[in-house]
Design a protein around this motif. Structure first.
Motif, PDB file in Angstrom:
ATOM      1  N   HIS A  93      -9.795  12.220   3.872  1.00 54.30           N
ATOM      2  CA  HIS A  93      -8.896  11.312   4.711  1.00 54.30           C
ATOM      3  C   HIS A  93     -10.180  10.952   6.111  1.00 54.30           C
ATOM      4  O   HIS A  93     -10.070   9.774   6.121  1.00 54.30           O
ATOM      5  N   ILE A  97     -11.667   6.626   6.451  1.00 52.82           N
ATOM      6  CA  ILE A  97     -10.533   6.058   7.778  1.00 52.82           C
ATOM      7  C   ILE A  97     -11.304   5.762   8.546  1.00 52.82           C
ATOM      8  O   ILE A  97     -11.668   4.345   8.722  1.00 52.82           O
ATOM      9  N   TRP A 100     -13.315   3.370   6.719  1.00 50.98           N
ATOM     10  CA  TRP A 100     -12.683   1.603   6.267  1.00 50.98           C
ATOM     11  C   TRP A 100     -13.155   0.981   7.888  1.00 50.98           C
ATOM     12  O   TRP A 100     -12.738  -0.187   6.991  1.00 50.98           O
ATOM     13  N   SER A 101     -12.715   1.940   8.555  1.00 49.21           N
ATOM     14  CA  SER A 101     -12.598   0.590  10.023  1.00 49.21           C
ATOM     15  C   SER A 101     -14.401   0.415   9.729  1.00 49.21           C
ATOM     16  O   SER A 101     -14.262  -0.920  10.320  1.00 49.21           O
ATOM     17  N   PHE A 137      -6.451  -0.269  12.714  1.00 43.54           N
ATOM     18  CA  PHE A 137      -7.041   0.863  11.882  1.00 43.54           C
ATOM     19  C   PHE A 137      -8.236   2.125  12.636  1.00 43.54           C
ATOM     20  O   PHE A 137      -7.411   3.169  12.741  1.00 43.54           O
ATOM     21  N   CYS A 141      -6.832   6.060  13.521  1.00 46.39           N
ATOM     22  CA  CYS A 141      -7.631   6.652  13.317  1.00 46.39           C
ATOM     23  C   CYS A 141      -7.926   7.698  14.360  1.00 46.39           C
ATOM     24  O   CYS A 141      -7.610   9.324  14.763  1.00 46.39           O
ATOM     25  N   SER A 145      -5.691  10.717  12.434  1.00 45.95           N
ATOM     26  CA  SER A 145      -7.045  10.745  11.916  1.00 45.95           C
ATOM     27  C   SER A 145      -7.384  11.028  12.375  1.00 45.95           C
ATOM     28  O   SER A 145      -9.012  10.872  11.887  1.00 45.95           O
ATOM     29  N   THR A 291      -3.900   1.551  -0.269  1.00 43.41           N
ATOM     30  CA  THR A 291      -4.483   2.359   0.748  1.00 43.41           C
ATOM     31  C   THR A 291      -2.816   3.585   1.391  1.00 43.41           C
ATOM     32  O   THR A 291      -2.277   4.571   1.292  1.00 43.41           O
ATOM     33  N   ARG A 295      -2.224   7.228   0.491  1.00 46.21           N
ATOM     34  CA  ARG A 295      -1.994   8.435   1.972  1.00 46.21           C
ATOM     35  C   ARG A 295      -0.448   8.935   2.614  1.00 46.21           C
ATOM     36  O   ARG A 295      -0.949   9.510   2.502  1.00 46.21           O
ATOM     37  N   ARG A 311       1.042   9.865   8.406  1.00 49.69           N
ATOM     38  CA  ARG A 311       0.142   9.091   8.221  1.00 49.69           C
ATOM     39  C   ARG A 311       0.785   7.681   7.519  1.00 49.69           C
ATOM     40  O   ARG A 311       0.533   6.466   7.926  1.00 49.69           O
TER      41      ARG A 311
END
Length: 665
Positions: A93, A97, A100-101, A137, A141, A145, A291, A295, A311
């Motif tokens: 996870h 992320i 993704w960012s 995001f 994070c 996360s 997403t 999640r 989350r």
């Protein structure tokens, strides 16, 4: 030097730059301040550089087995192969992320680089919206996360990676899928920027289209790769489970496909402007929703991982903020957008509208089937499931008219058309589809697969007919003239025809799978089984060792008419550190069919047979199975070919002044 602390600092700095990228350019566009607007590209590049540094720090920790980092300790191990130490960064996870960012920052950097020809206010607003989304995001994070959290005392070795994820298919599947998901953030940003400016025109359609096509290509490849991974790793012999997580990626693909087509109408005819803006917002909304659903733990899935309600709440808040704001802006500003050009129902625009309606209807059906179980559980406390029969019965009938229209639409002229001349040019495609369909009907089971098979051939043949028409190939035409016209034809025309043909190939593969055969058998060494005209013989079972597992390997000889076709080696792997056993499927393909074998459990044969074991084998014969993924690859190549067209390529307006004349599309 590339410490986790440096990675965390770079992530925090990237988040600060993203906030600045959100505030300064939008303020500058609102106040018409060129200095503030000019900060947008630099902030986008700065954010990208910081996130790249942060990602490299995490990669260094993974490669260097730094188990003082909690994320590495929980998802890696010393014995894990180097490839999976690297790809394992996004196999959990926190790392996914961060990836993704990073991809979102790459999109911002690409807009800053290729968008130099955009009007300054539009570029500032697009980058501002991307900056705000990225900031959300990156905050997610940092606060829920964080991949750089430390653990003390650090373990000597890590827990290792989920064995199912230690596969090349899943190693490369997430980045490609994420590039598709995140890529639709750019059309979304263009849509929001257009609503702010109160202007949508042909130029806007020309700017949006390449970003939508690029995201669609990545998402197509990502979905196909995920489907292929499920096929050869999970060992159930299927290609699509209608699993909620699979559906979460299919939904934005459906609306994204509609967006790619409606953007063409905006560019060519300045029609469907409001609808295209809504599609751009809706497609990215579905990406974010997927997403959130994956999640949050709302959906139960064979693919579910990293479920965490905390989350999920954060993602839900981000979803509400980003999408809610965009939809509110749409509600306020969309009525002020001009309607654009008019067209007759029977025209290319009309065919594209039909395409949009059917794609969105399929999307609504899939969304309903996916979300009904969790809502029923929430509202009524009842546990129900919606499976393959529902989706087959509802989505497939709507896909058939879509395929029929896909063949005719590109042949229709803009604004107004007549159907008879178009059908006259497609007579041979229809005849070919009918003949092939009749031949295939002998092996296919059910009316729906036969109709789908015929329509798949129809789409491929019609794509070829469309190209032949455009190059003017007909009886009496010199080959040299046709070749010259083909050279002058825009690459986007070839790309569209190739993408449509790829869809036809995929549909043929799906239809042919109705004729698939399978058997689950318990056999001793030396026993044979007949399936689909092949004799499958288990000739041996042996132990083997891998880098971080022990395996039990079967040897299966497959013969047809006493001739050896292939030898398959399915296996079961035991990962001691994770206390998990996986199945490794053995597949032999000749392009027309897959011979597919899975090794199951072994059992003692009973008293008096101490030296013999019964092995459970699952055997499959899957006709035209490779065509499903080959078609997806052809579709993506078609999209990429369109992107290479100067007229579609980002940044084309600057060079278009010197472009040579080309035939009209």
């Amino acid at each position: 030097m590339l410490s986790p602390e440096l990675g965390r600092f770079a992530l925090a700095l990237a988040c600060s730059l993203a906030v600045a990228q959100f505030v300064l350019p939008l303020t500058g566009a609102w106040r018409r301040d060129p200095r503030l607007m000019a900060t947008a590209p630099a902030l986008a590049f700065g954010q990208l550089a910081c996130l790249a540094l942060s990602f490299v720090c995490l990669a260094a920790a993974a490669i260097g087995d730094d188990f003082s980092v909690a994320n590495i300790a929980e998802n890696s191990a010393i014995a894990k192969p180097l490839l999976y130490k690297i790809t394992g960064i996004w196999g959990n996870h926190e790392g996914s992320i961060l990836l993704w960012s990073l991809i979102l920052a790459l999109c911002g950097g690409a807009v800053a680089w290729f968008g130099r020809t955009l009007p300054s206010t539009l570029q500032a607003r697009v980058l501002g919206v991307l900056g705000g989304t990225a900031a959300g995001f990156e905050l997610f994070c940092l606060f829920t996360s964080n991949p750089f959290d430390r653990v003390w005392p650090a373990p000597v070795d890590g827990h290792g990676m989920n064995p199912l994820l230690q596969d090349p298919g899943l190693a490369f599947h997430p980045p490609i899928l994420y590039a598709g998901y995140v890529g639709f953030a750019v059309p979304f940003a263009f849509a929001v920027a257009a609503l702010m400016e109160g202007r949508v025109d042909a130029a806007w359609g020309r700017w949006v289209r390449p970003w939508a096509v690029a995201a669609w290509c990545f998402l197509t490849c990502g979905i196909a790769l995920g489907s292929w991974w499920s096929y050869y790793v999970l060992g159930w012999g299927g290609y699509w489970f209608w699993d909620p997580v699979e559906n979460a990626s299919l939904l934005p693909w459906l609306t994204g496909t509609a967006l790619v087509h409606s953007a063409i109408v905006v560019e060519k005819r300045e029609a469907l402007k409001v609808w295209t803006v809504l599609l751009a917002i809706g497609t990215f909304s579905l990406s974010l929703s997927g997403t959130f659903l994956v999640r949050s733990g709302i959906l139960n899935s064979v693919h579910s991982f990293a479920n965490d309600p905390t989350r999920g709440v954060f993602i839900l808040g981000l979803l509400a903020l980003v999408i809610g704001s965009a939809l509110l802006l749409f509600a306020i500003r969309a009525p002020k957008l001009s309607a654009g050009g008019t067209f007759a129902p029977l025209s290319r625009e009309g065919a594209l509208v039909m395409n949009n309606i059917l794609l969105c209807a399929i999307c609504a059906v899939v969304l309903t089937g996916t979300m009904y179980p969790p809502f029923a559980s929430l509202l009524f406390g009842s546990a129900i499931s919606v499976g393959k029969p529902f989706f087959d019965a509802t989505a497939a009938p709507m896909a058939l008219p879509l395929l029929a229209a896909m063949a005719i639409g590109p042949m229709l002229p803009w604004k107004r058309a007549q159907l008879a001349p178009v059908l006259a040019r497609l007579w041979w495609a229809g005849l070919l589809a009918g003949i092939v369909g009749l031949a295939a009907a002998r092996g296919l089971k059910g009316v729906l697969p036969i109709v789908a098979f015929v329509l798949g051939v129809w789409v491929i043949a019609a794509s070829a007919a469309s190209l032949l028409q455009r190059i003017g190939h007909r009886r009496g035409t010199a080959f040299r003239d046709s070749l010259h016209r083909a050279r002058m034809l825009p690459r986007a025309v070839f790309g569209a025809a190739l993408a449509h043909a790829g869809a036809g190939v995929t549909v043929i593969g799906l239809a042919a799978m109705s004729d698939a055969s399978h058997a689950i058998v318990a056999v001793h060494t030396g026993d044979s089984v007949q399936l689909a005209g092949y004799r499958w013989t288990l000739t041996g079972l042996a132990d083997a060792a891998g880098p971080n597992y022990r395996a039990r390997v079967a040897t299966i000889e497959v013969r047809r008419h006493d001739h050896l076709v292939t030898v398959l080696h399915p296996s079961r792997r035991d990962f001691a550190s994770q206390n998990q056993t996986t199945s490794e499927v053995a597949i032999h393909t000749n392009g027309m069919a897959d011979l597919y074998a899975v090794l199951g459990d072994e059992h003692d044969s009973g008293p008096g047979k101490d030296n013999e074991h019964t092995a459970i084998l699952r055997l499959h014969y899957n006709p035209l199975a490779p065509w499903m993924w080959l078609g997806a690859l052809i579709m993506a190549i078609g999209g990429a070919l369109s992107l290479s067209d100067r007229r579609v390529r980002v940044g084309a307006p600057r060079r278009a002044r010197n472009a040579v004349a080309v035939p009209a599309e």
